[in-house]
Write a protein that holds these residues in place. Structure first.
Motif, PDB file in Angstrom:
ATOM      1  N   ASP A  14      44.997  50.042  28.865  1.00  0.00           N
ATOM      2  CA  ASP A  14      44.584  51.098  29.830  1.00  0.00           C
ATOM      3  C   ASP A  14      45.395  51.215  31.031  1.00  0.00           C
ATOM      4  OD1 ASP A  14      42.243  51.243  28.353  1.00  0.00           O
ATOM      5  OD2 ASP A  14      40.930  50.049  29.287  1.00  0.00           O
ATOM      6  N   VAL A  15      45.985  50.016  31.577  1.00  0.00           N
ATOM      7  CA  VAL A  15      47.001  49.916  32.642  1.00  0.00           C
ATOM      8  C   VAL A  15      48.236  50.963  32.531  1.00  0.00           C
ATOM      9  CG1 VAL A  15      48.345  48.650  34.349  1.00  0.00           C
ATOM     10  CG2 VAL A  15      45.886  47.676  33.602  1.00  0.00           C
ATOM     11  N   ILE A  16      48.573  50.280  31.172  1.00  0.00           N
ATOM     12  CA  ILE A  16      50.071  50.965  30.722  1.00  0.00           C
ATOM     13  C   ILE A  16      49.479  52.482  30.673  1.00  0.00           C
ATOM     14  CG2 ILE A  16      51.875  51.224  29.088  1.00  0.00           C
ATOM     15  CD1 ILE A  16      51.193  48.064  28.714  1.00  0.00           C
ATOM     16  N   ARG A  17      48.692  53.033  30.091  1.00  0.00           N
ATOM     17  CA  ARG A  17      48.227  54.300  29.751  1.00  0.00           C
ATOM     18  C   ARG A  17      48.264  55.031  30.922  1.00  0.00           C
ATOM     19  NH1 ARG A  17      46.210  52.592  24.683  1.00  0.00           N
ATOM     20  NH2 ARG A  17      44.222  51.904  25.705  1.00  0.00           N
ATOM     21  N   SER A  18      47.365  54.287  31.904  1.00  0.00           N
ATOM     22  CA  SER A  18      47.184  55.192  33.140  1.00  0.00           C
ATOM     23  C   SER A  18      48.581  55.349  34.129  1.00  0.00           C
ATOM     24  CB  SER A  18      46.101  54.274  34.081  1.00  0.00           C
ATOM     25  OG  SER A  18      46.194  54.813  35.389  1.00  0.00           O
ATOM     26  N   PHE A  20      51.575  55.424  32.872  1.00  0.00           N
ATOM     27  CA  PHE A  20      52.663  56.278  32.690  1.00  0.00           C
ATOM     28  C   PHE A  20      52.022  57.843  32.369  1.00  0.00           C
ATOM     29  CE2 PHE A  20      54.829  52.227  31.103  1.00  0.00           C
ATOM     30  CZ  PHE A  20      55.984  52.253  31.890  1.00  0.00           C
ATOM     31  N   GLY A  21      50.698  57.820  32.639  1.00  0.00           N
ATOM     32  CA  GLY A  21      50.264  59.031  32.568  1.00  0.00           C
ATOM     33  C   GLY A  21      49.858  59.724  31.075  1.00  0.00           C
ATOM     34  N   ASP A  22      49.854  58.719  30.147  1.00  0.00           N
ATOM     35  CA  ASP A  22      49.885  59.275  28.883  1.00  0.00           C
ATOM     36  C   ASP A  22      48.506  58.370  28.144  1.00  0.00           C
ATOM     37  OD1 ASP A  22      50.127  60.044  26.158  1.00  0.00           O
ATOM     38  OD2 ASP A  22      52.195  59.229  25.920  1.00  0.00           O
ATOM     39  N   ASP A  23      47.548  59.370  28.016  1.00  0.00           N
ATOM     40  CA  ASP A  23      46.325  58.798  27.469  1.00  0.00           C
ATOM     41  C   ASP A  23      46.561  58.466  25.720  1.00  0.00           C
ATOM     42  OD1 ASP A  23      45.026  58.743  29.626  1.00  0.00           O
ATOM     43  OD2 ASP A  23      44.151  60.791  29.315  1.00  0.00           O
ATOM     44  N   SER A  24      47.361  59.040  25.145  1.00  0.00           N
ATOM     45  CA  SER A  24      47.396  58.907  23.939  1.00  0.00           C
ATOM     46  C   SER A  24      48.662  57.842  23.407  1.00  0.00           C
ATOM     47  CB  SER A  24      48.113  60.383  23.145  1.00  0.00           C
ATOM     48  OG  SER A  24      49.483  60.390  23.807  1.00  0.00           O
ATOM     49  N   LEU A  25      49.016  57.048  24.358  1.00  0.00           N
ATOM     50  CA  LEU A  25      49.899  55.955  24.028  1.00  0.00           C
ATOM     51  C   LEU A  25      49.400  54.581  23.366  1.00  0.00           C
ATOM     52  CD1 LEU A  25      52.855  56.032  24.995  1.00  0.00           C
ATOM     53  CD2 LEU A  25      51.980  54.537  27.117  1.00  0.00           C
ATOM     54  N   ALA A  26      49.759  54.391  22.229  1.00  0.00           N
ATOM     55  CA  ALA A  26      49.234  53.258  21.429  1.00  0.00           C
ATOM     56  C   ALA A  26      49.685  52.037  22.090  1.00  0.00           C
ATOM     57  CB  ALA A  26      49.282  53.477  19.941  1.00  0.00           C
ATOM     58  N   GLN A  46      57.013  48.359  39.398  1.00  0.00           N
ATOM     59  CA  GLN A  46      55.568  48.895  39.686  1.00  0.00           C
ATOM     60  C   GLN A  46      54.778  48.618  38.902  1.00  0.00           C
ATOM     61  OE1 GLN A  46      57.040  52.909  40.041  1.00  0.00           O
ATOM     62  NE2 GLN A  46      58.732  52.387  41.261  1.00  0.00           N
ATOM     63  N   LEU A  47      55.052  48.812  37.532  1.00  0.00           N
ATOM     64  CA  LEU A  47      54.016  48.464  36.241  1.00  0.00           C
ATOM     65  C   LEU A  47      53.582  46.963  36.510  1.00  0.00           C
ATOM     66  CD1 LEU A  47      52.596  49.135  33.667  1.00  0.00           C
ATOM     67  CD2 LEU A  47      54.580  48.388  32.534  1.00  0.00           C
ATOM     68  N   ILE A  48      54.460  46.151  36.660  1.00  0.00           N
ATOM     69  CA  ILE A  48      54.183  44.474  36.867  1.00  0.00           C
ATOM     70  C   ILE A  48      53.211  44.391  38.116  1.00  0.00           C
ATOM     71  CG2 ILE A  48      54.912  42.330  37.536  1.00  0.00           C
ATOM     72  CD1 ILE A  48      55.401  43.025  34.559  1.00  0.00           C
ATOM     73  N   PHE A  49      53.506  45.216  39.158  1.00  0.00           N
ATOM     74  CA  PHE A  49      52.576  45.092  40.379  1.00  0.00           C
ATOM     75  C   PHE A  49      51.110  45.689  39.840  1.00  0.00           C
ATOM     76  CE2 PHE A  49      50.363  46.545  43.994  1.00  0.00           C
ATOM     77  CZ  PHE A  49      50.636  45.777  45.164  1.00  0.00           C
ATOM     78  N   GLU A  50      51.076  46.787  39.056  1.00  0.00           N
ATOM     79  CA  GLU A  50      49.671  47.157  38.791  1.00  0.00           C
ATOM     80  C   GLU A  50      49.009  46.281  37.707  1.00  0.00           C
ATOM     81  OE1 GLU A  50      48.459  49.883  40.181  1.00  0.00           O
ATOM     82  OE2 GLU A  50      50.385  50.441  41.010  1.00  0.00           O
TER      83      GLU A  50
END
Lengths: 86, 353
Positions: A14-18, A20-26, A46-50
């Motif tokens: 969920d965090v990674i999809r949000s 990178f703004g890509d809901d289809s990411l597996a 930035q991703l690590i912070f999220e």
């Protein structure tokens, strides 16, 4: 609080999809920076912070460069969430 | 550990000088990156505008303007100024020291001790440490810290890790002997094992410029730069900062005899907004205590803390408040000052024509 591995991967997804703004990411245990063009050294920080915010954990700063796959991040989250808190 | 505590020193005034040319990050990236990519890179790091020195304009030119304005603003007599420290990574010449040129240009007395220091992000705290020592021992009574850089000339426009961050500026800070008894605590540290994390590889004695050093090559992230360009290993610098700075804040608070939660502001080098967030979080301190102005001026290297003081001087620091200031970066070097800061006799930012 301890989380099941499956739940960690799901929430990381969920965090990674949000992020990178890509809901289809597996997102699986094996997903890494090599699979995602956008997951470069700038976005990594930035991703690590999220992820820290989402899981309420703090990674050791020396570990951050190594957390380049979902599996490695999940391993570290499991360790941190099992560790007794002060 | 290199440290100092003194009650004999105060900051009397600060002045920043910015070159005339200012560009938005979109103007800076035009022709190299598309708008969505620029937005994606710059939003989290918080940068909006970047300053560019004019052709032929040096860091000492910017510092000179700041110093002139500061000396006039404070009403200091030039013959009283007995110390001048110029801190830069872009000096006018290899020799002589740029500080000597500035001593003459500013009309300071020949009894002034002038010297250069090569520091970047930690320039302000490093110069403060030395100036405070000079004043505390009675060697000097009024010292100018002239800190500036024109690093844009060393930034590749194809390096997304630097081209949207680095900005040119010069600043002047006035330190003088004080009888007010305000305590300053300073700690300085160095880790040269990380020297290759922030470096301009070519152009010095170790790697003189030749026909090969200007050739641009591309890394895995698509960043293009040559050995004559400024290089930053963003991840190494980031992990260094988020590890060292929170520990430094703890050490400084203890040395200063205060609980870190009781400091009102943490004036940190404006590396990027995300890094400040990480540092605040790891320090378990509210982000509101970490002022951010990187959006307005970019990362001006050693000038970021003086520019931050200028921005806060009229409101948040209109009266003295307990602050910790910390610079960290190229070297690698880092350090901090805990003191009561505010109510300055002069603070301002001037545009250089």
């Amino acid at each position: 609080m301890k989380m099941k591995r499956k739940d960690i991967i799901e929430e990381l997804g969920d965090v990674i999809r949000s992020f990178f703004g890509d809901d289809s990411l597996a997102v699986t245990d094996e997903t890494s920076g090599d699979d995602l063009k956008e997951w470069d050294s700038v976005s990594h920080i930035q991703l690590i912070f999220e992820i820290e915010e989402a899981f309420d954990v703090q990674f050791d700063s020396d570990d951050i460069p190594e957390l380049t796959s979902v599996g490695a991040i999940a391993d570290k989250i499991e360790t941190l969430r099992e560790a007794p808190t002060a | 550990m290199a440290k100092l505590q003194t009650k004999n020193v105060k900051i009397s005034g600060v002045c920043g000088a910015l070159p005339r040319t200012v560009k938005t990050v979109y103007e800076v990236g035009e022709g190299f990156f598309d708008e969505p990519e620029i937005r994606k890179i710059t939003l989290p790091i918080g940068v909006g505008n970047l300053y560019f020195a004019e052709e032929g304009q040096t860091a000492s030119d910017l510092c000179y303007v700041a110093a002139e304005r500061l000396i006039d603003g404070l009403g200091w007599q030039r013959e009283e100024i007995d110390g001048l420290i110029f801190v830069s990574q872009t000096p006018d010449y290899i020799a002589p020291a740029t500080s000597c040129l500035l001593q003459d240009r500013l009309g300071l007395s020949t009894g002034c001790f002038a010297f250069d220091m090569n520091f970047g992000c930690s320039a302000f705290v490093s110069a403060y440490f030395l100036a405070a020592n000079l004043i505390d021992t009675g060697a000097c009574s009024k010292v100018l810290l002239l800190i500036g850089d024109t690093l844009r000339r060393y930034v590749s426009p194809e390096d997304k890790g630097l081209t949207f961050i680095i900005s040119d500026a010069g600043t002047a800070t006035a330190l003088e002997r004080s009888t007010e008894g305000v305590l300053s605590s300073v700690i300085m540290s160095t880790d040269g094992s990380g020297s290759d994390a922030l470096i301009v590889p070519a152009g010095g004695a170790r790697m003189p410029m030749d026909s090969d050093t200007g050739i641009v090559s591309y890394d895995d992230d698509g960043n293009g730069r040559s050995s004559e360009d400024f290089y930053m290993d963003g991840m190494a610098v980031f992990t260094f900062a988020v590890k060292r700075v929170p520990a430094l804040i703890d050490e400084l608070a203890e040395l200063h005899g205060m609980d870190k939660a009781d400091f009102e502001y943490f004036l940190l080098h404006q590396a990027n907004a995300y890094m400040l967030k990480f540092i605040a979080k790891r320090s378990r301190l509210p982000l509101e205590k970490f002022p951010v102005n990187i959006g307005r001026y970019g990362n001006t290297n050693g000038s970021t803390i003086p520019l931050l003081i200028c921005d806060l001087a009229s409101k948040e620091l209109s009266m003295p408040k307990d602050v910790i200031m910390s610079g960290f970066g190229v070297g690698l070097s880092w350090g901090g000052v805990a003191t009561s800061l505010g109510g300055l006799a002069y603070a301002g930012i001037v545009a250089v024509e």
